[in-house]
Each structure stands twice: as C-alpha cells, then as structure tokens.
Scaffold this motif. Structure first.
Motif, PDB file in Angstrom:
ATOM      1  N   SER A 100       0.849  -1.193   0.000  1.00 60.84           N
ATOM      2  CA  SER A 100       0.000   0.000   0.000  1.00 60.84           C
ATOM      3  C   SER A 100       0.886   1.244   0.000  1.00 60.84           C
ATOM      4  O   SER A 100       2.094   1.149   0.246  1.00 60.84           O
ATOM      5  CB  SER A 100      -0.889   0.006   1.249  1.00 60.84           C
ATOM      6  OG  SER A 100      -0.088   0.212   2.408  1.00 60.84           O
ATOM      7  N   ALA A 153      -4.811   0.871  -2.923  1.00 57.77           N
ATOM      8  CA  ALA A 153      -5.215   2.150  -2.339  1.00 57.77           C
ATOM      9  C   ALA A 153      -5.985   1.946  -1.042  1.00 57.77           C
ATOM     10  O   ALA A 153      -6.581   0.887  -0.811  1.00 57.77           O
ATOM     11  CB  ALA A 153      -6.079   2.912  -3.335  1.00 57.77           C
ATOM     12  N   VAL A 210      -9.011   2.429   0.235  1.00 54.93           N
ATOM     13  CA  VAL A 210     -10.391   2.680  -0.171  1.00 54.93           C
ATOM     14  C   VAL A 210     -11.263   2.998   1.045  1.00 54.93           C
ATOM     15  O   VAL A 210     -10.883   2.709   2.181  1.00 54.93           O
ATOM     16  CB  VAL A 210     -10.943   1.464  -0.962  1.00 54.93           C
ATOM     17  CG1 VAL A 210     -10.200   1.292  -2.276  1.00 54.93           C
ATOM     18  CG2 VAL A 210     -10.866   0.195  -0.141  1.00 54.93           C
ATOM     19  N   PRO A 211     -12.451   3.592   0.842  1.00 57.36           N
ATOM     20  CA  PRO A 211     -13.311   3.962   1.973  1.00 57.36           C
ATOM     21  C   PRO A 211     -13.594   2.810   2.951  1.00 57.36           C
ATOM     22  O   PRO A 211     -13.622   3.020   4.152  1.00 57.36           O
ATOM     23  CB  PRO A 211     -14.592   4.447   1.298  1.00 57.36           C
ATOM     24  CG  PRO A 211     -14.117   4.992  -0.011  1.00 57.36           C
ATOM     25  CD  PRO A 211     -13.005   4.063  -0.435  1.00 57.36           C
ATOM     26  N   HIS A 217      -9.508  -5.045   0.378  1.00 63.75           N
ATOM     27  CA  HIS A 217      -9.186  -5.511  -0.972  1.00 63.75           C
ATOM     28  C   HIS A 217      -9.326  -7.021  -1.126  1.00 63.75           C
ATOM     29  O   HIS A 217      -9.035  -7.566  -2.191  1.00 63.75           O
ATOM     30  CB  HIS A 217      -7.772  -5.067  -1.366  1.00 63.75           C
ATOM     31  CG  HIS A 217      -7.696  -3.626  -1.732  1.00 63.75           C
ATOM     32  ND1 HIS A 217      -8.050  -3.148  -2.975  1.00 63.75           N
ATOM     33  CD2 HIS A 217      -7.329  -2.537  -1.006  1.00 63.75           C
ATOM     34  CE1 HIS A 217      -7.892  -1.840  -2.999  1.00 63.75           C
ATOM     35  NE2 HIS A 217      -7.465  -1.442  -1.824  1.00 63.75           N
TER      36      HIS A 217
END
Length: 153
Positions: free
Chosen positions: A44, A73, A75-76, A108
C-alpha cells in the motif's frame, strides 16, 4: 498477499546483533527466495511511506525490493475497518498504521497479510477481535501470519 513493512525491513537490513531479529531476517530472506513467487504480492502507499523513512541508504534498499509490487489504495471500506479496529477493537489509537495495514488488506480481499509485527498485527490474542470487527464491517479478514508460518517445509 499483502506485504507489511516489517517484511521488507527484515529482508534488506544488515544482519542484526539481536539473535531473534537475526533469525527473523534469515527466515524472511529464505521465504523471499523460496516462496514469494507462490503468491501474488501487494503493498500500500503506507508501506511505501514507511519503507522510505529513516536512513537514506536503507530506505533505498527497501524501496528497491518493493519495486514492481502492485499498490493497493486505502479505499473507503479500509478507513471504516481501521476506525473500528482502533475505536472498538484491540488496536491502540497510537498504532493507526497497524490498523490501516490490516484494513487495506481486508478491504481488498487479500488472503494473507505477511508481517513480523506480532504486537498489533500477527497477535494470537488480538486475532479473534480483529477478525470479528473486519466481518462486522462487511469484509473477510486476511490471515495474519509471519514468513515462518508460510515456509512450506
């Protein structure tokens, strides 16, 4: 497999005088040579940031080892998991980065999170709460493990 920063740190560091750390370094190097090709690796932006900190020459070795590893990434969903791990779970507030490593891997759908951080990540006492909170946030937790557990011999 999500590679947490301690892995690349042990992989590229000069041999430690500490017996346990030196053993972890040897195991990490052995795993990297023998088993890393058996897994699809991910990191990451947080791993890159941490790997780039400190001594410039050591940071360059760490970053070179990570070259070409795909970056996931934050992510939320990862932010929600990290918040839950710190505020309703076992990860202390000062260990935000540790919560984010777990959260990014979970968000993920990464199967394994490889680490030598047994204080807040690969910790058998914390594992049930980490897994419960990831699932409560709607994500399957990664298997939190060390290279030693995945040597395959």
């Amino acid at each position: 497999m999500y590679i947490e920063t301690t892995i690349v740190s042990y992989l590229t560091a000069r041999p430690s005088r500490d017996v346990v750390q030196r053993a972890h370094q040897r195991i990490t190097r052995r795993w990297w040579r023998a088993r890393r090709s058996d897994f699809e690796l991910f990191i990451s932006p947080l791993v890159l940031q941490e790997a780039g900190d400190g001594d410039a020459k050591a940071a360059a070795r760490r970053l070179a080892a990570l070259s070409g590893v795909p970056i996931l990434a934050a992510v939320p969903g990862a932010l929600a998991i990290a918040h839950a791990l710190r505020n309703r779970g076992p990860i202390p507030g000062h260990a935000e980065a540790d919560a984010m490593h777990i959260a990014i891997a979970a968000a993920h759908g990464v199967e394994y999170l490889l680490t030598w951080n047994c204080t807040h990540i690969a910790n058998a006492q914390m594992r049930p709460d980490i897994e419960r909170l990831c699932r409560q946030e709607g994500f399957e937790p990664p298997i939190l493990c060390t290279p030693e557990e995945l040597l395959g011999d």
